[in-house]
Design a protein around this motif. Structure first.
Motif, PDB file in Angstrom:
ATOM      1  N   GLU A  93      37.696  44.339  42.245  1.00  0.00           N
ATOM      2  CA  GLU A  93      38.393  43.091  41.896  1.00  0.00           C
ATOM      3  C   GLU A  93      38.130  42.010  42.934  1.00  0.00           C
ATOM      4  N   MET A 219      46.171  36.954  36.237  1.00  0.00           N
ATOM      5  CA  MET A 219      46.056  37.770  35.034  1.00  0.00           C
ATOM      6  C   MET A 219      45.365  39.092  35.342  1.00  0.00           C
ATOM      7  N   LEU A 220      44.352  39.048  36.195  1.00  0.00           N
ATOM      8  CA  LEU A 220      43.654  40.272  36.587  1.00  0.00           C
ATOM      9  C   LEU A 220      44.576  41.199  37.370  1.00  0.00           C
ATOM     10  N   ASN A 222      47.732  41.437  37.185  1.00  0.00           N
ATOM     11  CA  ASN A 222      48.793  41.974  36.327  1.00  0.00           C
ATOM     12  C   ASN A 222      48.286  43.064  35.391  1.00  0.00           C
ATOM     13  N   SER A 223      46.978  43.308  35.425  1.00  0.00           N
ATOM     14  CA  SER A 223      46.415  44.395  34.623  1.00  0.00           C
ATOM     15  C   SER A 223      46.499  45.695  35.417  1.00  0.00           C
ATOM     16  N   THR A 226      42.680  49.716  38.962  1.00  0.00           N
ATOM     17  CA  THR A 226      41.588  50.652  38.690  1.00  0.00           C
ATOM     18  C   THR A 226      41.049  51.318  39.946  1.00  0.00           C
TER      19      THR A 226
END
Length: 234
Positions: A93, A219-220, A222-223, A226
């Motif tokens: 990320e 937004m990333l 809140n996913s 990984t």
């Protein structure tokens, strides 16, 4: 008895006074305190705004982060934004963020790692990712050094003859002093203007770009996570 009819000017004045009265009567927010989303939704209901729209606007504000900046003589020579993320970013990320920064600002920049801190730097444009107890904090900031330097130079050139002009004010040579000061004043004004005219559009564009990066990153974050952001020495 017929109802009175009000002119356009009177209608505008009536609603202006009504709005002012409503603002005065509304409960003042105590210094240092905030308001919960439920309280904001309650106020929204009073003025006819659906709660879901208030919540949507609040989420949009969270995604955009908190703006910051620097001003010189009232002009925004520096732009910044701070984003609080709900969790730590993974290595992948972070790489995604660097790519986003490069594409958004059309600049390759360089990546620096110092312990748990990660930076992307391109001249005065900087992105700093730092850990917090609950996640990560992204700080975006930039400074228009060229425009600021031009404005400084303009003031300096105009100031060169300011001292002699003040002294001449107490003598009979004021007219000569004014004629000698004019070229410096025009040159200084031109330099200052060249710097100042660039600032508003530049600041607006940079603020928009930072807001877009912040929204995409939020937004990333809140996913689902990984992976994990490992320290460089692991």
């Amino acid at each position: 008895m017929t109802d009175r009819r009000y002119s356009e000017e009177e209608v505008a004045e009536i609603f202006k006074r009504a709005a002012e009265a409503q603002q005065t009567a509304r409960r003042q927010l105590p210094s240092g305190e905030g308001m919960t989303l439920a309280e904001l939704e309650s106020i929204g209901r009073e003025v006819g705004i659906p709660p879901e729209l208030v919540a949507q606007a609040a989420r949009g504000l969270d995604r955009a982060g908190a703006p910051a900046g620097r001003r010189f003589l009232g002009l925004p020579v520096g732009v910044g934004r701070t984003v609080e993320l709900p969790r730590r970013l993974t290595d992948a990320e972070w790489d995604h963020l660097v790519v986003d920064l490069r594409e958004t600002f059309d600049a390759r920049g360089t990546v620096r790692i110092d312990g748990t801190l990660r930076q992307w730097i391109n001249g005065n444009l900087q992105a700093l990712l730092e850990p917090t107890p609950g996640g990560h904090r992204l700080r975006l900031r930039t400074l228009n050094g060229n425009a600021r330097n031009l404005m400084f130079a303009g003031l300096a050139v105009a100031g060169i003859a300011l001292g002699p002009l003040i002294v001449a004010g107490y003598t009979t040579n004021l007219a000569n002093a004014l004629s000698g000061f004019a070229p410096y004043a025009l040159t200084g004004a031109a330099l200052f203007g060249l710097g100042a005219i660039r600032i508003p559009r530049w600041a607006k564009n940079r603020a928009r770009q930072m807001e877009e990066v912040a929204a995409r990153l939020t937004m990333l974050a809140n996913s689902p996570q990984t992976g994990r952001l490992s320290p460089p020495d692991e």
